[in-house]
Design a protein around this motif. Structure first.
Motif, short mmCIF file in Angstrom:
data_model
loop_
_atom_site.label_atom_id
_atom_site.label_comp_id
_atom_site.label_asym_id
_atom_site.label_seq_id
_atom_site.Cartn_x
_atom_site.Cartn_y
_atom_site.Cartn_z
N LEU A 145 -1.22 -5.33 5.66
CA LEU A 145 -1.93 -5.79 4.46
C LEU A 145 -2.83 -4.69 3.91
N SER A 146 -3.47 -3.98 4.79
CA SER A 146 -4.35 -2.90 4.39
C SER A 146 -3.57 -1.80 3.67
N ASP A 147 -2.39 -1.46 4.21
CA ASP A 147 -1.53 -0.46 3.59
C ASP A 147 -1.08 -0.92 2.20
N GLU A 148 -0.70 -2.20 2.13
CA GLU A 148 -0.27 -2.75 0.84
C GLU A 148 -1.40 -2.69 -0.18
N ARG A 149 -2.61 -3.00 0.26
CA ARG A 149 -3.78 -2.96 -0.64
C ARG A 149 -3.99 -1.56 -1.19
N TRP A 150 -3.89 -0.57 -0.31
CA TRP A 150 -4.08 0.81 -0.75
C TRP A 150 -2.98 1.23 -1.72
N ARG A 151 -1.75 0.81 -1.43
CA ARG A 151 -0.64 1.11 -2.35
C ARG A 151 -0.89 0.47 -3.70
N TRP A 152 -1.38 -0.76 -3.69
CA TRP A 152 -1.70 -1.47 -4.92
C TRP A 152 -2.79 -0.75 -5.71
N ILE A 153 -3.83 -0.31 -5.02
CA ILE A 153 -4.93 0.42 -5.67
C ILE A 153 -4.43 1.73 -6.26
#
Length: 94
Positions: free
Chosen positions: A10-18
């Motif tokens: 989830l953290s990786d996905e959040r960073w990708r989204w940002i």
């Protein structure tokens, strides 16, 4: 352990989204900047074309002696100084 893996995902996905949001924002800014520059270019070109037309018309009126410099200035919309400058050029050409 599964929770930690899930949290990292989830953290990786959040960073990708940002990061994706920042990239899209930069691309939008570039497109907007180009569009604004293009619009300013068209407006400047249009203004330059109108001024060139006004000068050509003023030269014709001066050469045909149709009106005073003040009248030509008012009719064409150019400053009296420009009309007088054009009149001197026409006189020098003759």
């Amino acid at each position: 352990m599964k929770a930690e893996v899930m949290l990292n995902a989830l953290s990786d996905e959040r960073w990708r989204w940002i990061i994706q949001g920042k990239i899209e924002g930069q691309e939008r800014d570039i497109r907007d900047g180009l569009a604004n520059a293009e619009e300013r270019g068209f407006k400047n070109g249009e203004k330059k074309g109108k001024e060139e037309n006004a000068i050509a018309n003023a030269r014709n009126l001066i050469a045909m002696e149709l009106g005073t410099h003040e009248q030509i200035s008012q009719a064409i919309g150019l400053p009296i100084e420009k009309i007088e400058e054009l009149a001197k050029e026409i006189e020098a050409e003759a």
